[in-house]
Design a protein around this motif. Structure first.
Motif, PDB file in Angstrom:
ATOM      1  N   LEU A  24      42.970  36.199  36.911  1.00 24.83           N
ATOM      2  CA  LEU A  24      42.730  35.068  37.775  1.00 24.83           C
ATOM      3  C   LEU A  24      41.760  34.200  36.621  1.00 24.83           C
ATOM      4  O   LEU A  24      40.886  34.653  35.706  1.00 24.83           O
ATOM      5  CB  LEU A  24      41.558  35.551  38.652  1.00 24.83           C
ATOM      6  N   CYS A  35      46.073  32.089  39.274  1.00 25.39           N
ATOM      7  CA  CYS A  35      46.022  33.363  39.694  1.00 25.39           C
ATOM      8  C   CYS A  35      47.653  33.925  39.323  1.00 25.39           C
ATOM      9  O   CYS A  35      48.724  33.244  39.972  1.00 25.39           O
ATOM     10  CB  CYS A  35      45.955  33.549  41.164  1.00 25.39           C
ATOM     11  N   LEU A  85      38.544  28.906  41.614  1.00 23.01           N
ATOM     12  CA  LEU A  85      39.628  29.415  41.053  1.00 23.01           C
ATOM     13  C   LEU A  85      40.820  28.478  40.474  1.00 23.01           C
ATOM     14  O   LEU A  85      40.968  27.370  41.298  1.00 23.01           O
ATOM     15  CB  LEU A  85      40.369  30.174  42.078  1.00 23.01           C
ATOM     16  N   GLY A 107      46.876  30.253  44.323  1.00 22.60           N
ATOM     17  CA  GLY A 107      47.104  31.749  44.676  1.00 22.60           C
ATOM     18  C   GLY A 107      48.619  31.938  45.502  1.00 22.60           C
ATOM     19  O   GLY A 107      48.584  32.941  46.128  1.00 22.60           O
TER      20      GLY A 107
END
Length: 448
Positions: free
Chosen positions: A316, A305, A302, A167
């Motif tokens: 995502l 991103c 995750l 991210g």
């Protein structure tokens, strides 16, 4: 540049931990201390000052009480000064909101003469001939430089927002610590996704959930944790933040410490049970009324991103840890409630050769909280989670750590700590029911 006296202690950073230290040092005659903070005033996590957000610690775990119940810097004295002492008594609430705690800390700063705001430390040097440290910096507002000398240092600069590696590329990402600054902009979007299931993430989700009907955005709450779990806060668990456990934890080999920290996630990363219940009640009420709600998705880690500048949204990618499957999710607004990370500041480069670090580049902190080669000159606050465990970030234990720091800094035990706090033994005591033997001998005894 004005010539200043030689200080006994100069502390860098003014969060709750160093503010507690300042309060405990203030009444000690003959101790010259100075606390430097780059911000213009004390303001603790302003981006998370939600009206109903509460601390997990009771008000007795304030800046001073557990070290000195008679201190004029206590929370109860703050209530008395504001004319709210009896209201506090009638209220019968053991906890404080973040707003209340912040206001209390700001009140304490106004009672202290050792604090200097608008003072950003840029460099620290060591004068070997004089046995002193030279702390240099500048005022962010006036750009005027300063330079002070001290015998000892305390570094308490706090932590920085942590983003998952996937991210980091896009600079527009919002961390939970800046939620309130971006709230209105986020609520104007069609969808908002919150990543992370700790206390801050839950507070943000409840706030967005309650205001969702007024804005109409879709809301998702996604975490890699297998469930949205409550914070473990039983009385015997709280003893894991005691000095006895800190000493036991620090003496363990590094692999054992890492294993224990993983096992203790329910203490460090859980959500207040009342907050979980409030979120559930809000969701259940929406379900009954067939009103817009939120999607809660645990077990989704995750993996990437990406910001799409043409569509103006985020793509995502997630890995579902139970199904071993990959998923794609698009969202207009994105909030990372992914905690904080400690950093070694650039201003220590001039004295790095005098400090101890582990193989991961973290401070190698001794039991007395020192990190320098002498073991009694440079100390750190709230940067020893990997060494001291739960006591490092716990506001409730700040008084006990600062009582020990005052002793190290002054050579006098001004605030004696109770010799034993915990009722349980983290190591079998000598002469107790367990007798230590070699492992093979113990197994032979059991088999016999």
């Amino acid at each position: 540049m004005q010539t200043e006296p030689l200080y006994d202690v100069v502390a860098v950073g003014l969060g709750p931990f160093n503010l507690s230290l300042a309060c405990l040092l203030e009444p000690l005659a003959g101790v010259r201390s100075l606390f430097l903070e780059r911000e213009p005033e004390f303001n603790w996590h302003p981006g998370l000052m939600l009206p109903d957000a509460t601390l997990q610690n009771p008000f007795l775990a304030d800046l001073v009480t557990l070290a000195d119940p008679t201190s004029r810097f206590s929370y109860l004295n703050h209530c008395r000064a504001e004319g709210r002492l009896y209201r506090r008594f009638i209220r019968e609430s053991y906890t404080l909101t973040r707003l209340e705690y912040n206001r209390y800390c700001q009140w304490a700063t106004k009672q202290l003469g050792s604090l200097r705001f608008d003072s950003e430390v840029r460099q620290i040097e060591h004068d070997a001939a004089r046995g002193e440290y030279l702390v240099k910096g500048v005022s962010p507002k006036s750009r005027e430089p300063f330079s002070v000398r001290t015998r000892k240092l305390v570094i308490g600069i706090g932590s920085v927002p942590s983003f998952p590696a996937s991210g980091e590329p896009h600079q527009g990402l919002v961390h939970s610590s800046a939620y309130l600054q971006h709230k209105r902009r986020l609520q104007a979007k069609r969808s908002i996704t919150v990543i992370g299931s700790g206390q801050s993430g839950a507070e943000i989700v409840l706030d967005l959930l309650r205001e969702q009907p007024h804005h109409g955005y879709a809301l998702q709450w996604i975490t890699r944790s297998p469930r949205f779990f409550p914070m473990e806060y039983s009385k015997l668990t709280i003893e894991l933040s005691s000095p006895e456990y800190a000493r036991h934890f620090q003496r363990l080999p590094a692999p054992a410490r890492e294993r224990l920290l993983r096992d203790q996630r329910a203490i460090t990363h859980g959500i207040n049970a009342r907050l979980i219940d409030a979120i559930y009640d809000e969701l259940e009420d929406r379900a009954q009324r067939a009103a817009p709600s939120a999607q809660l998705l645990p077990g989704c880690e995750l993996t990437s991103c990406q910001f799409d500048p043409i569509r103006g949204d985020y793509a995502l990618s997630f890995h579902h840890t139970d199904l071993e499957a990959s998923y794609l999710h698009r969202t207009d607004g994105l909030i990372f409630a992914t905690g904080y990370a400690h950093r070694v500041p650039a201003f220590i480069e001039g004295v790095r050769h005098r400090l101890r670090f582990d193989a991961h580049g973290r401070y190698e902190q001794a039991e007395n909280h020192s990190v320098d080669v002498t073991g009694h000159e440079v100390f750190v606050q709230n940067a020893g989670f990997h060494v001291q465990g739960l006591t490092s970030p716990d506001l409730g234990m700040s008084c006990l750590r600062n009582a020990a720091l005052v002793k190290e800094l002054t050579g006098v035990d001004h605030y004696p700590v109770e010799p034993r706090i915990a009722l349980q033994h983290f190591e079998p005591p000598v002469g107790g029911p367990l007798q230590r033997v070699e492992r093979d001998a113990a197994e032979r005894e059991v088999l016999a």
